[in-house]
Design an enzyme around this catalytic site. Structure first.
Site, PDB file in Angstrom:
ATOM      1  N   SER A 144      -4.057  -5.544   3.478  1.00 44.75           N
ATOM      2  CA  SER A 144      -4.740  -6.492   2.577  1.00 44.75           C
ATOM      3  C   SER A 144      -5.088  -7.878   3.414  1.00 44.75           C
ATOM      4  O   SER A 144      -5.624  -7.716   4.221  1.00 44.75           O
ATOM      5  CB  SER A 144      -3.655  -6.909   1.233  1.00 44.75           C
ATOM      6  OG  SER A 144      -4.593  -7.264   0.354  1.00 44.75           O
ATOM      7  N   GLU A 248     -10.563  -0.514   3.212  1.00 44.51           N
ATOM      8  CA  GLU A 248     -10.188  -0.257   2.071  1.00 44.51           C
ATOM      9  C   GLU A 248     -10.421  -1.564   1.255  1.00 44.51           C
ATOM     10  O   GLU A 248     -10.843  -2.495   1.627  1.00 44.51           O
ATOM     11  CB  GLU A 248      -8.777   0.115   1.891  1.00 44.51           C
ATOM     12  CG  GLU A 248      -8.084  -0.733   2.518  1.00 44.51           C
ATOM     13  CD  GLU A 248      -7.472  -2.174   1.729  1.00 44.51           C
ATOM     14  OE1 GLU A 248      -7.323  -1.757   0.546  1.00 44.51           O
ATOM     15  OE2 GLU A 248      -7.313  -3.297   2.041  1.00 44.51           O
ATOM     16  N   HIS A 318      -4.624  -0.092  -1.330  1.00 42.58           N
ATOM     17  CA  HIS A 318      -3.629  -0.526  -2.505  1.00 42.58           C
ATOM     18  C   HIS A 318      -3.105   0.649  -3.169  1.00 42.58           C
ATOM     19  O   HIS A 318      -3.457   0.686  -4.450  1.00 42.58           O
ATOM     20  CB  HIS A 318      -4.214  -1.595  -3.073  1.00 42.58           C
ATOM     21  CG  HIS A 318      -4.707  -3.068  -2.387  1.00 42.58           C
ATOM     22  ND1 HIS A 318      -5.424  -3.038  -1.390  1.00 42.58           N
ATOM     23  CD2 HIS A 318      -3.778  -4.180  -2.306  1.00 42.58           C
ATOM     24  CE1 HIS A 318      -5.291  -4.238  -0.836  1.00 42.58           C
ATOM     25  NE2 HIS A 318      -4.504  -5.056  -1.512  1.00 42.58           N
TER      26      HIS A 318
END
Length: 348
Positions: A144, A248, A318
């Protein structure tokens, strides 16, 4: 071979470089040097836990993170400032940077786990002591917002870091096995999506979709789409030439995802890559109004015309069960099968 050994092997070659500044000279050497790698972990090693981005919500996150590492037989050292808060951040930039530097400098610490992502890691990039980290290469794991550190450390010093679960993630048996395979056994694994039809006659969950067929080899680079697009034009993105890019995302509407892919295209990054993998776009629902492009259309517009092996739907992002990917090593990607095969060990 680590950076120190490589520089020594250059001998007087470096002395023959033009008379330029230290940072320019190091940059020249880094273009030639092999990538840096941390060491394999073993039971009894100490893992440092830090919060280089957003603040933690509660003490339990620290407790469970320590329990996870103790499960693998590690000792745990807490960063001095992991409980701090500065707005939404886990302390001031000075405090978060101090914990990062301290963990790399500490000879008793063999690896570093980020407790969570969130936001704020990019604020540190211009102040990181990259020479300090290059002298003390070790495991760094997160994803992230930690993508900012992952990209910068590879761009600046060629350090292989790891895109995977943070301390606050759900540590399932799947994740535990990937952790052991990578950090303790240092295996050359092949990642493919789990096959689980359940009671159905075909698989509905975690399917892959081939965008362009083919098999390709290259260095694996990537992470969160927002972070990578946000670093465009900065010195903290590596050279993507001949790489396999994985991305992502979470909590972004399709129009924002489209804008970020457009940024990668306009920055010339998409033209450089040899292969492409898209993971999960978690909670990326269209906003209300006149409608929206969907993810398939976005990938068709930006990736399909490249004609390079590419697929989407990889269990990256995630989600509870995610691949643990070493960033910067050579891999082979099969877009028809949806596999990522490591061709190079990530640790020494």
């Amino acid at each position: 071979m680590n950076k120190r050994s490589f520089l020594k092997s250059l001998g007087l070659g470096v002395m023959g470089l033009p008379l330029i500044g230290k940072s320019d000279a190091l940059a020249t050497v880094n273009l030639l040097a092999p990538i840096l790698k941390g060491s394999v972990l073993k039971a009894g090693d100490t893992i440092g836990i830090i919060t280089p981005a957003s603040a933690l919500g509660n003490e339990e996150t620290i407790t469970t993170t320590k329990e996870v590492l103790q499960y693998f037989g590690f000792k745990v050292k807490e960063g001095k400032y992991i409980r701090e808060r500065y707005g939404n951040l886990a302390g001031t930039d000075d405090q978060r940077l101090a914990d990062l530097h301290d963990m790399f400098a500490d000879k008793s610490v063999q690896g570093i786990l980020c407790i969570r992502g969130g936001s704020g890691a990019s604020r540190l990039l211009g102040r990181i002591d990259y020479d300090l980290i290059a002298r003390n290469p070790k495991v760094l794991l997160g994803y992230s917002d930690i993508t900012a550190l992952i990209m910068a450390l590879y761009a600046k010093i060629g350090l292989v870091t790891f895109h995977g679960p943070v301390g606050a993630s759900t540590w399932s048996n799947f994740v535990a096995k990937t952790f052991t395979d990578q950090f303790i056994d240092n295996k050359l694994v092949t990642f493919s999506n789990p096959v689980n039809k359940g009671e159905s006659i075909v698989q509905y969950k975690d399917r892959i979709s081939t965008i362009n067929p083919g098999i390709v080899e290259g260095k694996l680079l990537g992470g969160n789409l927002t972070l990578i697009s946000g670093l465009c034009g900065s010195p903290y993105l590596p050279d993507f030439k001949d790489s396999i890019l994985f991305l992502e995302e979470i909590n972004e509407s399709p129009e924002k995802v489209d804008r970020m892919f457009c940024q990668l295209m306009n920055a010339g990054i998409l033209k450089q890559i040899k292969g492409f993998v898209f993971g999960k776009c978690t909670d990326c629902s269209p906003s209300a109004g006149y409608g929206s492009l969907n993810l398939d259309q976005i990938l068709r517009d930006y990736i399909k015309p490249l004609g390079i092996p590419s697929y989407s739907g990889a269990v990256i992002g995630h989600i509870d069960n995610q691949f643990l990917l070493p960033v910067g090593v050579k891999v082979r990607m099969d877009a028809d099968k949806g596999t990522i095969e490591f061709l190079e060990k990530a640790l020494v």
